[in-house]
Design an enzyme around this catalytic site. Structure first.
Site, PDB file in Angstrom:
ATOM      1  N   ASP A   1      13.317   0.205 -46.040  1.00 15.64           N
ATOM      2  CA  ASP A   1      14.701   0.313 -45.539  1.00 15.64           C
ATOM      3  C   ASP A   1      15.538   1.014 -46.593  1.00 15.64           C
ATOM      4  O   ASP A   1      15.383   0.752 -47.784  1.00 15.64           O
ATOM      5  CB  ASP A   1      15.292  -1.082 -45.258  1.00 15.64           C
ATOM      6  CG  ASP A   1      16.555  -0.994 -44.417  1.00 15.64           C
ATOM      7  OD1 ASP A   1      16.504  -1.386 -43.244  1.00 15.64           O
ATOM      8  OD2 ASP A   1      17.592  -0.509 -44.927  1.00 15.64           O
TER       9      ASP A   1
ATOM     10  N   ARG B   1      23.456 -11.604 -38.168  1.00 14.31           N
ATOM     11  CA  ARG B   1      22.174 -11.532 -37.461  1.00 14.31           C
ATOM     12  C   ARG B   1      20.975 -11.224 -38.351  1.00 14.31           C
ATOM     13  O   ARG B   1      19.842 -11.230 -37.878  1.00 14.31           O
ATOM     14  CB  ARG B   1      22.246 -10.479 -36.359  1.00 14.31           C
ATOM     15  CG  ARG B   1      22.456  -9.075 -36.900  1.00 14.31           C
ATOM     16  CD  ARG B   1      22.853  -8.084 -35.832  1.00 14.31           C
ATOM     17  NE  ARG B   1      23.079  -6.758 -36.386  1.00 14.31           N
ATOM     18  CZ  ARG B   1      24.140  -6.389 -37.086  1.00 14.31           C
ATOM     19  NH1 ARG B   1      25.104  -7.246 -37.339  1.00 14.31           N
ATOM     20  NH2 ARG B   1      24.242  -5.166 -37.554  1.00 14.31           N
TER      21      ARG B   1
ATOM     22  N   ASN C   1      16.549   3.480 -34.405  1.00 14.34           N
ATOM     23  CA  ASN C   1      16.732   4.791 -33.771  1.00 14.34           C
ATOM     24  C   ASN C   1      15.415   5.334 -33.226  1.00 14.34           C
ATOM     25  O   ASN C   1      14.332   5.004 -33.708  1.00 14.34           O
ATOM     26  CB  ASN C   1      17.367   5.776 -34.756  1.00 14.34           C
ATOM     27  CG  ASN C   1      16.450   6.083 -35.912  1.00 14.34           C
ATOM     28  OD1 ASN C   1      15.591   6.936 -35.818  1.00 14.34           O
ATOM     29  ND2 ASN C   1      16.603   5.349 -37.009  1.00 14.34           N
ATOM     30  N   PHE C   2      15.567   6.176 -32.189  1.00 13.41           N
ATOM     31  CA  PHE C   2      14.385   6.686 -31.498  1.00 13.41           C
ATOM     32  C   PHE C   2      13.619   7.707 -32.322  1.00 13.41           C
ATOM     33  O   PHE C   2      12.405   7.810 -32.216  1.00 13.41           O
ATOM     34  CB  PHE C   2      14.770   7.270 -30.139  1.00 13.41           C
ATOM     35  CG  PHE C   2      14.909   6.203 -29.106  1.00 13.41           C
ATOM     36  CD1 PHE C   2      13.777   5.677 -28.503  1.00 13.41           C
ATOM     37  CD2 PHE C   2      16.143   5.682 -28.765  1.00 13.41           C
ATOM     38  CE1 PHE C   2      13.884   4.659 -27.569  1.00 13.41           C
ATOM     39  CE2 PHE C   2      16.257   4.663 -27.832  1.00 13.41           C
ATOM     40  CZ  PHE C   2      15.125   4.150 -27.237  1.00 13.41           C
ATOM     41  N   GLU C   3      14.332   8.466 -33.140  1.00 13.60           N
ATOM     42  CA  GLU C   3      13.655   9.474 -33.955  1.00 13.60           C
ATOM     43  C   GLU C   3      12.554   8.821 -34.798  1.00 13.60           C
ATOM     44  O   GLU C   3      11.421   9.293 -34.844  1.00 13.60           O
ATOM     45  CB  GLU C   3      14.700  10.147 -34.846  1.00 13.60           C
ATOM     46  CG  GLU C   3      14.179  11.367 -35.546  1.00 13.60           C
ATOM     47  CD  GLU C   3      15.300  12.113 -36.280  1.00 13.60           C
ATOM     48  OE1 GLU C   3      16.358  11.513 -36.578  1.00 13.60           O
ATOM     49  OE2 GLU C   3      15.091  13.288 -36.546  1.00 13.60           O
ATOM     50  N   THR C   4      12.891   7.701 -35.433  1.00 12.06           N
ATOM     51  CA  THR C   4      11.901   7.027 -36.283  1.00 12.06           C
ATOM     52  C   THR C   4      10.822   6.357 -35.432  1.00 12.06           C
ATOM     53  O   THR C   4       9.650   6.343 -35.803  1.00 12.06           O
ATOM     54  CB  THR C   4      12.584   5.993 -37.192  1.00 12.06           C
ATOM     55  OG1 THR C   4      13.744   6.590 -37.777  1.00 12.06           O
ATOM     56  CG2 THR C   4      11.659   5.549 -38.298  1.00 12.06           C
TER      57      THR C   4
ATOM     58  N   CYS D   1      24.339  -0.822 -32.128  1.00 10.54           N
ATOM     59  CA  CYS D   1      24.967  -2.084 -32.525  1.00 10.54           C
ATOM     60  C   CYS D   1      26.372  -1.837 -33.060  1.00 10.54           C
ATOM     61  O   CYS D   1      27.240  -2.697 -32.945  1.00 10.54           O
ATOM     62  CB  CYS D   1      24.104  -2.793 -33.569  1.00 10.54           C
ATOM     63  SG  CYS D   1      22.518  -3.278 -32.899  1.00 10.54           S
TER      64      CYS D   1
ATOM     65  N   CYS E   1      -0.621  11.982 -21.402  1.00 11.00           N
ATOM     66  CA  CYS E   1       0.410  11.673 -22.412  1.00 11.00           C
ATOM     67  C   CYS E   1       0.300  12.695 -23.535  1.00 11.00           C
ATOM     68  O   CYS E   1      -0.808  12.982 -24.006  1.00 11.00           O
ATOM     69  CB  CYS E   1       0.180  10.263 -22.971  1.00 11.00           C
ATOM     70  SG  CYS E   1       1.083   9.936 -24.497  1.00 11.00           S
TER      71      CYS E   1
HETATM   72 ZN   LIG Z   1       0.482   7.758 -24.928  1.00  7.68          ZN
END
Ligand SMILES: [Zn+2]
Length: 342
Positions: free
Chosen positions: A59, A70, A130-133, A186, A246
């Protein structure tokens, strides 16, 4: 396993799904916790208590007062000392279970360090925001055949899903591309501590099932689980197997690993960073409404300006952004993920 271990883990060993053999697998296991916020701090603490032998906690951020609502492992002393989350987590775990080896890493997970940070582990837990990671983790995990457990929470809603390459669908089987446009985060939509704990706990349960190396046929069926702790709804669907076409599992294309999907970043003038995102069309007026409670915002059809002292973000309709007040690319990406969602 020594007598101390037998005593410490006795209740878990008694549980038939784990047993002595499962406990030994946990003690021998190496796990990476990617992101140590609400999900990751819970995961790291729970895995340490369960006796997972090695934890790499990744992190880049520092503990802030607004995290304590939290982020289970942290306290006011960590805020006062301004400790990095990875380091604060390592110190707490040393007090919980000295038998666990923790490697704190204060860094962003990126295509250039993913090999070093996720290499050599048996499982990766998603504690990112995040989606990138997440797509980077998915590419790495599918390419290497390493299981990982996806999880996300915002507001009162959360989702969790294990990904076992070769056995289950991966993130790209279900969502070939990250969501378009601005996403609730968040920072902009708020979050309940109870839903982050629930999702993180679910992810830890999936991780323990995978790490215990249950003989095939005895492993419980894999599911995709979504919850909303406010409406009280829980939904589960059976997790499909790998999808033949995929891009990751089927065609073995890993653009996130190669860094090809990462928006290029450049230093821009004095004390500013530009994120050259061009495939994330944004509705600036909607985004302005979301950001308004958080700081001064001005928007027209050409650009949105948002003040988050000491930074100022200028955001354009194609997703591009200039972040003033830093030359640190990691800080700029982190602000983009917080306020726009990435
Ligand atoms: Zn896949």
């Amino acid at each position: 396993m020594n007598s101390g271990d037998r005593e410490r883990y006795s209740r878990q060993i008694l549980f038939p799904g784990v047993g002595e053999q499962g406990q030994q697998h946990l003690l021998d296991a190496r796990v990476a916790v990617a992101g140590c916020g609400a999900l990751g701090s819970f995961q790291a603490g729970a895995l340490a208590r369960a006796g997972v032998g090695f934890l790499r906690i990744i992190d880049r951020d520092y503990v802030e007062l607004s995290n304590l609502q939290r982020q289970w492992l942290f306290d006011e002393c960590d805020v006062e000392q301004g400790l990095p989350k990875a380091e604060a987590a390592a110190r707490k775990i040393a007090e919980i279970n000295r038998g666990v080896r923790v490697e704190p890493v204060v860094a962003d997970l990126t295509p250039s360090n993913v090999e070093d940070l996720l290499g050599g582990v048996d499982l990766v837990l998603d504690g990112t925001d995040n989606f990138e990671t997440r797509y980077l983790i998915n590419d790495f995990a599918v390419e290497r055949g390493v299981p990982w457990v996806y999880g996300a929470a915002v507001g009162s809603y959360g989702i969790a899903m294990p990904v076992i390459p070769g056995q289950t669908a991966c993130l790209r089987c279900l969502y070939p591309d990250p969501p378009a446009g601005a996403q609730p985060t968040c920072e902009t939509a708020g979050v309940l501590g109870s839903v982050t704990a629930l999702i993180a706990s679910w992810q830890v349960s999936e991780a323990i099932k995978i790490l215990c190396c249950l003989p095939s046929g005895t492993a419980p069926a894999r599911k995709i689980t979504t919850v909303d702790v406010w409406s009280g709804e829980i939904r589960q669907v059976a997790q499909p197997g790998p999808v033949a076409d995929c891009p990751a599992c089927g065609r073995r294309e890993f653009p996130y690993l190669a860094g090809e999907r990462r928006a290029p970043v450049s230093l821009c003038g004095h004390n500013a960073v530009q994120i050259h995102e061009r495939e994330r069309p944004l509705e600036l007026r909607d985004l302005a409404a979301r950001l308004a409670p958080l700081g001064a915002v001005r928007a027209n059809e050409f650009a949105l300006r948002f003040e988050a002292p000491p930074y100022m973000l200028t955001i354009f309709p194609d997703g591009r952004a200039i972040i003033k007040g830093t030359t640190d690319v990691g800080v700029a990406r982190s602000l983009y993920a917080r306020y726009i969602g990435a």
